[in-house]
Design an enzyme around this catalytic site. Structure first.
Site, PDB file in Angstrom:
ATOM      1  N   ASP A   1     109.538 -35.504 127.142  1.00 21.79           N
ATOM      2  CA  ASP A   1     110.712 -35.971 127.285  1.00 21.79           C
ATOM      3  C   ASP A   1     110.173 -37.105 128.481  1.00 21.79           C
ATOM      4  O   ASP A   1     109.997 -36.625 129.608  1.00 21.79           O
ATOM      5  CB  ASP A   1     111.824 -35.103 127.808  1.00 21.79           C
ATOM      6  CG  ASP A   1     113.057 -35.712 127.967  1.00 21.79           C
ATOM      7  OD1 ASP A   1     113.008 -36.878 128.488  1.00 21.79           O
ATOM      8  OD2 ASP A   1     114.089 -35.092 128.107  1.00 21.79           O
TER       9      ASP A   1
ATOM     10  N   HIS B   1     120.809 -38.282 128.104  1.00 20.60           N
ATOM     11  CA  HIS B   1     119.505 -37.528 127.449  1.00 20.60           C
ATOM     12  C   HIS B   1     119.816 -37.775 125.991  1.00 20.60           C
ATOM     13  O   HIS B   1     119.777 -36.675 125.115  1.00 20.60           O
ATOM     14  CB  HIS B   1     119.486 -36.341 127.961  1.00 20.60           C
ATOM     15  CG  HIS B   1     120.801 -35.428 127.862  1.00 20.60           C
ATOM     16  ND1 HIS B   1     120.970 -34.657 129.381  1.00 20.60           N
ATOM     17  CD2 HIS B   1     121.912 -35.409 127.245  1.00 20.60           C
ATOM     18  CE1 HIS B   1     122.153 -34.301 129.271  1.00 20.60           C
ATOM     19  NE2 HIS B   1     122.658 -34.450 128.098  1.00 20.60           N
TER      20      HIS B   1
ATOM     21  N   ASP C   1     115.783 -36.599 122.846  1.00 16.67           N
ATOM     22  CA  ASP C   1     115.243 -37.470 123.836  1.00 16.67           C
ATOM     23  C   ASP C   1     113.725 -37.129 124.116  1.00 16.67           C
ATOM     24  O   ASP C   1     113.113 -37.562 124.974  1.00 16.67           O
ATOM     25  CB  ASP C   1     115.832 -37.442 125.312  1.00 16.67           C
ATOM     26  CG  ASP C   1     116.049 -36.026 125.738  1.00 16.67           C
ATOM     27  OD1 ASP C   1     115.156 -35.144 125.234  1.00 16.67           O
ATOM     28  OD2 ASP C   1     116.532 -35.594 126.722  1.00 16.67           O
ATOM     29  N   ASP C   2     113.046 -36.326 122.898  1.00 15.33           N
ATOM     30  CA  ASP C   2     111.432 -36.046 123.121  1.00 15.33           C
ATOM     31  C   ASP C   2     111.050 -36.892 121.908  1.00 15.33           C
ATOM     32  O   ASP C   2     111.216 -37.017 121.020  1.00 15.33           O
ATOM     33  CB  ASP C   2     111.501 -34.562 122.608  1.00 15.33           C
ATOM     34  CG  ASP C   2     112.127 -33.665 123.768  1.00 15.33           C
ATOM     35  OD1 ASP C   2     112.728 -34.384 124.675  1.00 15.33           O
ATOM     36  OD2 ASP C   2     111.624 -32.620 123.956  1.00 15.33           O
TER      37      ASP C   2
ATOM     38  N   GLN D   1     110.443 -37.404 133.156  1.00 17.17           N
ATOM     39  CA  GLN D   1     111.014 -36.131 133.353  1.00 17.17           C
ATOM     40  C   GLN D   1     109.977 -35.053 133.252  1.00 17.17           C
ATOM     41  O   GLN D   1     110.036 -33.832 134.020  1.00 17.17           O
ATOM     42  CB  GLN D   1     112.011 -35.770 132.371  1.00 17.17           C
ATOM     43  CG  GLN D   1     112.616 -34.089 132.348  1.00 17.17           C
ATOM     44  CD  GLN D   1     113.968 -34.016 131.634  1.00 17.17           C
ATOM     45  OE1 GLN D   1     114.964 -34.592 131.891  1.00 17.17           O
ATOM     46  NE2 GLN D   1     113.735 -33.234 130.358  1.00 17.17           N
TER      47      GLN D   1
ATOM     48  N   TYR E   1     114.417 -25.620 137.586  1.00 15.57           N
ATOM     49  CA  TYR E   1     114.579 -26.448 136.467  1.00 15.57           C
ATOM     50  C   TYR E   1     114.401 -27.700 136.206  1.00 15.57           C
ATOM     51  O   TYR E   1     114.737 -28.622 136.973  1.00 15.57           O
ATOM     52  CB  TYR E   1     116.457 -26.209 136.139  1.00 15.57           C
ATOM     53  CG  TYR E   1     116.762 -26.770 134.775  1.00 15.57           C
ATOM     54  CD1 TYR E   1     116.825 -26.075 133.480  1.00 15.57           C
ATOM     55  CD2 TYR E   1     117.459 -28.019 134.774  1.00 15.57           C
ATOM     56  CE1 TYR E   1     117.194 -26.543 132.385  1.00 15.57           C
ATOM     57  CE2 TYR E   1     117.787 -28.547 133.593  1.00 15.57           C
ATOM     58  CZ  TYR E   1     117.675 -27.859 132.414  1.00 15.57           C
ATOM     59  OH  TYR E   1     118.108 -28.399 131.073  1.00 15.57           O
TER      60      TYR E   1
ATOM     61  N   LYS F   1     114.874 -28.871 129.630  1.00 19.35           N
ATOM     62  CA  LYS F   1     114.670 -27.905 128.670  1.00 19.35           C
ATOM     63  C   LYS F   1     113.248 -28.065 128.019  1.00 19.35           C
ATOM     64  O   LYS F   1     112.809 -28.925 127.977  1.00 19.35           O
ATOM     65  CB  LYS F   1     115.504 -27.502 127.448  1.00 19.35           C
ATOM     66  CG  LYS F   1     116.689 -26.558 127.777  1.00 19.35           C
ATOM     67  CD  LYS F   1     116.181 -25.439 128.069  1.00 19.35           C
ATOM     68  CE  LYS F   1     117.049 -24.025 128.354  1.00 19.35           C
ATOM     69  NZ  LYS F   1     116.473 -22.953 129.038  1.00 19.35           N
TER      70      LYS F   1
ATOM     71  N   GLN G   1     101.918 -23.995 101.583  1.00 19.43           N
ATOM     72  CA  GLN G   1     101.509 -23.864 100.213  1.00 19.43           C
ATOM     73  C   GLN G   1     100.095 -23.044 100.154  1.00 19.43           C
ATOM     74  O   GLN G   1      99.722 -22.833 101.007  1.00 19.43           O
ATOM     75  CB  GLN G   1     101.303 -25.222  99.727  1.00 19.43           C
ATOM     76  CG  GLN G   1     102.320 -26.324  99.783  1.00 19.43           C
ATOM     77  CD  GLN G   1     103.675 -26.191  98.760  1.00 19.43           C
ATOM     78  OE1 GLN G   1     103.776 -24.892  98.156  1.00 19.43           O
ATOM     79  NE2 GLN G   1     104.454 -26.866  98.428  1.00 19.43           N
TER      80      GLN G   1
END
Ligand code: 13P
Ligand code: MG
Ligand code: MG
Length: 371
Positions: A10, A17, A51-52, A93, A234, A237, A247
């Site tokens: 991110d 976001h 947002d990644d 970020q 923090y 995430k 398969q």
């Protein structure tokens, strides 16, 4: 040997976001095109989930190679510069260090990589899925992967001779900050021990799964870094990425995705602080809904012996997943009708890594002991 690397970060997004800007995605594609021309990569695909940004790369350098990891870091840096110049939210970020020490693990971005013998007789053709999640933690795949690889209720293929022998799981303790702390457990014998650990998705995550019939064959890789374990607080995430080969001697795609029909509750959602359902969405979906629901996209690819990728098939983009999306939204509403109380928000131990910690500390200071 051929390596598939999926590295995700991110690095800034439009209007809060939601998603990266078109210029960021174009920059990433141009940089990887250049890496193919230089011979570092064989092929690539660039996608985003919320947002990644996810860089999917095929190459001959093996897993964890510094040249590939430094390339991914440089791409994320260049996209961060664009995000900054465009005034986007949270530019850079996930880039938590000045520079990675030859591997992005521990520096912020998430990486999942598998190296395999592309000419092994048990793998005539190579098919795989890339799962990319946003607004949730790296344990978000615990339920689904446990169900696919241990439970015939979700995967009838486990009863076939090719899979009956089971799988070896490597579980990582994501709370451990200094180096990897892992345990290897095998299915089917230890599926309950796996459940004992994997029920705690905030602490334990699946790092890899190998076949027991073909021990050299890795079938799953998951990025399992926790940003707070790196940063001490923090930082958004952890938004995992997983590669699942499919398969033949591995689960079929329809078996690998079947637990996602549940839209399981996972840690994530608004401010990464809630217990909310994981909604399957098409690839390149921005986050715009109420509650900031955890999202997961899934793209199916084939890769040739030379390492060339087929165009991706957007697995959750199909309308058969529409009812699961509605179910996830409903499950989210049921949970958030009780606001912040009880199960709706994550345990205090999780919130302690966020700015909620400061609000709590203030109140702690006001308690009086009445003896
Ligand atoms: P991201 O890591 O995707 O930026 O999540 C931010 C968040 O917590 C949403 O409220
Ligand atoms: Mg973000
Ligand atoms: Mg994100």
């Amino acid at each position: 040997m051929l390596t598939i690397s999926a590295i995700k970060a991110d690095i800034g997004s439009v209007g809060g976001h939601t998603c990266p800007s078109p210029r960021m995605v174009e920059e990433a594609r141009a940089a990887l095109r250049d890496a193919v021309a230089r011979g570092l990569l064989v092929d690539f695909a660039v996608t985003y989930t919320g947002d990644d940004v996810c860089l999917l790369m095929t190459h001959r350098n093996g897993s964890g190679h510094p040249d590939v990891h430094n390339l991914a870091w440089d791409v994320f840096k260049r996209c961060t510069e664009i995000a900054r110049s465009e005034g986007l939210y949270a530019a850079g970020q996930d880039l938590l260090k000045d520079a990675p020490s030859g591997n992005v693990r521990g520096a912020g971005p998430g990486s999942a990589e598998i190296t395999f013998d592309e000419r092994a007789p048990e793998r005539r053709a190579e098919a795989f899925l890339v799962f990319t999640a946003d607004k949730c933690g790296p344990g978000a795949f615990n339920f689904s992967l446990w169900a696919v690889f241990t439970s015939p209720l979700y995967n009838g293929g486990l009863m076939l001779p090719a899979m009956k022998k089971g799988f070896k799981f490597r579980i990582i303790d994501m709370e451990h900050a200094h180096g990897d702390r892992v345990v290897d457990l095998v299915s089917p014998e230890e599926h309950v021990d796996l459940a004992i650990l994997l029920r705690d998705e905030n602490r334990f995550g699946i790092q890899s799964i190998h076949s027991r019939l073909h021990p050299g064959q890795q079938v799953v890789a998951v990025s399992t870094d926790r940003l707070h374990t790196i940063a001490g607080e923090y930082k958004g995430k952890d938004d995992p990425v997983a590669i699942v080969r499919t398969q033949g001697v591995f689960p079929a795609p329809e078996e690998a995705v079947s637990p996602f029909v549940v839209a399981p509750y996972v840690a994530g959602g608004a401010r990464g602080s809630h217990t909310m359902p994981l909604m399957p969405v098409p690839i390149n979906t921005p986050v715009t809904g109420p509650y900031c629901l955890p999202l997961v996209a899934c793209v199916a690819y084939s890769v040739s012996h030379e390492g060339k990728l087929s165009p991706g098939v957007d697995v959750f983009g199909n309308p058969v997943w529409d009812h699961v999306r509605l179910k996830a939204q409903e499950k989210g509403e049921w949970m958030r009708q009780q606001g912040f109380v009880g199960a709706a928000m994550l345990p205090m131990t999780e919130l302690e890594y966020s700015a909620f910690r400061r609000s709590l500390t203030e109140l702690e200071g006001r308690f009086r002991d009445l003896g």
